[in-house]
Structure formats: structure tokens, C-alpha cells
Scaffold this motif. Structure first.
Motif, mmCIF file in Angstrom:
data_model
loop_
_atom_site.group_PDB
_atom_site.id
_atom_site.type_symbol
_atom_site.label_atom_id
_atom_site.label_comp_id
_atom_site.label_asym_id
_atom_site.label_seq_id
_atom_site.Cartn_x
_atom_site.Cartn_y
_atom_site.Cartn_z
ATOM 1 N N CYS A 97 -35.633 -56.948 -59.326
ATOM 2 C CA CYS A 97 -35.217 -55.610 -59.749
ATOM 3 C C CYS A 97 -35.536 -54.574 -58.676
ATOM 4 N N GLU A 98 -34.759 -53.506 -58.656
ATOM 5 C CA GLU A 98 -34.930 -52.398 -57.702
ATOM 6 C C GLU A 98 -35.085 -51.104 -58.475
ATOM 7 N N PHE A 99 -36.244 -50.443 -58.320
ATOM 8 C CA PHE A 99 -36.504 -49.160 -58.972
ATOM 9 C C PHE A 99 -36.595 -48.087 -57.893
ATOM 10 N N MET A 100 -35.579 -47.240 -57.801
ATOM 11 C CA MET A 100 -35.627 -46.096 -56.889
ATOM 12 C C MET A 100 -36.087 -44.901 -57.725
ATOM 13 N N ASP A 101 -37.374 -44.610 -57.654
ATOM 14 C CA ASP A 101 -38.034 -43.801 -58.690
ATOM 15 C C ASP A 101 -38.436 -42.401 -58.266
ATOM 16 N N ARG A 102 -37.924 -41.894 -57.172
ATOM 17 C CA ARG A 102 -38.394 -40.572 -56.731
ATOM 18 C C ARG A 102 -38.098 -39.484 -57.751
ATOM 19 N N GLY A 103 -37.080 -39.684 -58.594
ATOM 20 C CA GLY A 103 -36.786 -38.723 -59.657
ATOM 21 C C GLY A 103 -37.554 -38.959 -60.940
ATOM 22 N N GLY A 104 -38.293 -40.066 -61.022
ATOM 23 C CA GLY A 104 -39.072 -40.382 -62.208
ATOM 24 C C GLY A 104 -38.412 -41.427 -63.080
ATOM 25 N N ILE A 105 -39.109 -42.533 -63.339
ATOM 26 C CA ILE A 105 -38.649 -43.587 -64.243
ATOM 27 C C ILE A 105 -39.710 -43.765 -65.316
ATOM 28 N N ASN A 118 -30.973 -52.495 -61.463
ATOM 29 C CA ASN A 118 -31.199 -51.360 -60.567
ATOM 30 C C ASN A 118 -31.365 -50.087 -61.385
ATOM 31 N N LEU A 119 -32.497 -49.415 -61.219
ATOM 32 C CA LEU A 119 -32.726 -48.097 -61.818
ATOM 33 C C LEU A 119 -32.770 -47.103 -60.669
ATOM 34 N N VAL A 120 -31.764 -46.239 -60.603
ATOM 35 C CA VAL A 120 -31.563 -45.383 -59.423
ATOM 36 C C VAL A 120 -31.639 -43.921 -59.845
ATOM 37 N N THR A 121 -32.676 -43.216 -59.404
ATOM 38 C CA THR A 121 -32.847 -41.808 -59.779
ATOM 39 C C THR A 121 -32.462 -40.850 -58.659
#
Length: 202
Positions: A97-105, A118-121
């Protein structure tokens, strides 16, 4: 509450508030340093075998928070930042999995996340002259959510309690609680009947 002009928000607060952040921002090196730190931890997590307790410890270091003993994750796992991921109890994250979390997850209790999700913020402006800049919006997975294999969730999306997202869907809008969605972009398929097993999502 208004910001105190004597104590303006730092770049992390500005980013979480949705401000467009330029690579030339005087504070950008603070973000870059945490990205580098995250990549070191990700490399450690994804190299060799780690037992579940070690994986939880590494994930806790990545996020900067304590992780409940009920949390499970199968490496490899990828993140661009790490410090804006929050997970509840009894969460399971499958491999790759890929969590791009700079916006908050934010991930609630009892959430199941399938492989290669993929969780993309984070996003970029359309204007070519500023396209290297970024802006963010949070992702929230409420209690009991199940994301099937290969799902992608886009910035600013909330997926409601107990909702199911079918495999390979791309979620661009909020998902109501107790529904199944699928497709590209994801659309409503059916309501969930609590008396029936849902076997066809992932």
C-alpha cells in the motif's frame, strides 16, 4: 480563531489547512527533512523480515504515535511523509500500500485495507508554471470501512462507516456509510444489509 500575527502558522499547519506549498517556500526544507526521515524508516521496514511487533514499532516511529497492539500491517509499505497518518484499533493494512499523507490520513477502528491500495492526499496545480507546487486535502476512513485490492482514494474524500469500496475503484467523492461503491470513478452499487455477508468486493 484568528492567527496571531506574532506567531504565524508554520509550513505544516499551512499545508494541513490546504495552502499551496512551493518548493521555494523558505520553510520547505522542514518538509524535505521529514520526507528523508520517512524514506529511511520505509527502507528499514521493507528490508528483510520483521515480526508483527517490530512492524508496529517501525510504523509508530514513522507516524510519531503509539500504535495499538491490535494493528496489523504486511510489508512492503510506502509513504511519502508518515507523520500525518493516524490509525485506530483493529486496523489491518495488506501489502504494497502507498499512503501519501501530507494532507492527513485518519483511519478509524476495524478498518480493512486490501493490497496495493493508494491513499493520496496531495495534488498539484494545473497551471504549468506552478505545477511543481503542491496542495493537500485530508482522507478519512471511518469505522469498519473495507477497501478492496487496488483501490485509490483521492484527496479530500471521507468514506463513511462500514462502507465497502470494490477492487480497483478510484474514489473521487465522499462515500455514504453502509454502502458499496465501485468503478472509475467510484459510484453507488448497493446498500449493505447487515444480515448478509459481503463476499464480492475484494
Amino acid at each position: 480563531m484568528m492567527n496571531n500575527p506574532m506567531n504565524p502558522p508554520d509550513i505544516f499547519q499551512r499545508e494541513l489547512a490546504g495552502e499551496t506549498i512551493s518548493l521555494s517556500d523558505p520553510e520547505y526544507p522542514k518538509i524535505a527533512a521529514l520526507i528523508t526521515e520517512a524514506q529511511h524508516l520505509i527502507a528499514e521496514m521493507n528490508t528483510g523480515y520483521h515480526d508483527p511487533a517490530d512492524v508496529r514499532a517501525l510504523f509508530g516511529r514513522l507516524t510519531g504515535t503509539n500504535v495499538d497492539e491490535s494493528f496489523g500491517l504486511l510489508p512492503p509499505f510506502y509513504s511519502d511523509f508518515g507523520k500525518n497518518i493516524r490509525v485506530g484499533r483493529n486496523v489491518f493494512i495488506n501489502h504494497a500500500c502507498e499512503f501519501m499523507d501530507r494532507g492527513g490520513i485518519t483511519i478509524g477502528d476495524d478498518v480493512l485495507i486490501g493490497p496495493k491500495v493508494n491513499l493520496v492526499t496531495i495534488n498539484h496545480p494545473l497551471d504549468p508554471t506552478t505545477r511543481r507546487s503542491t496542495y493537500c486535502a485530508p482522507i478519512v476512513l471511518e469505522k469498519g470501512v473495507w477497501l478492496g485490492a487496488g483501490v485509490s482514494v483521492m484527496p479530500g474524500v471521507t468514506i463513511g462507516e462500514n462502507a465497502v469500496v470494490a477492487a480497483n475503484a478510484v474514489v473521487t467523492q465522499d462515500v455514504p456509510a453502509n454502502t458499496v461503491v465501485g468503478g472509475i470513478p467510484a459510484r453507488f452499487i448497493k446498500h449493505i444489509d447487515g444480515s448478509l455477508e459481503q463476499r464480492d468486493a475484494a
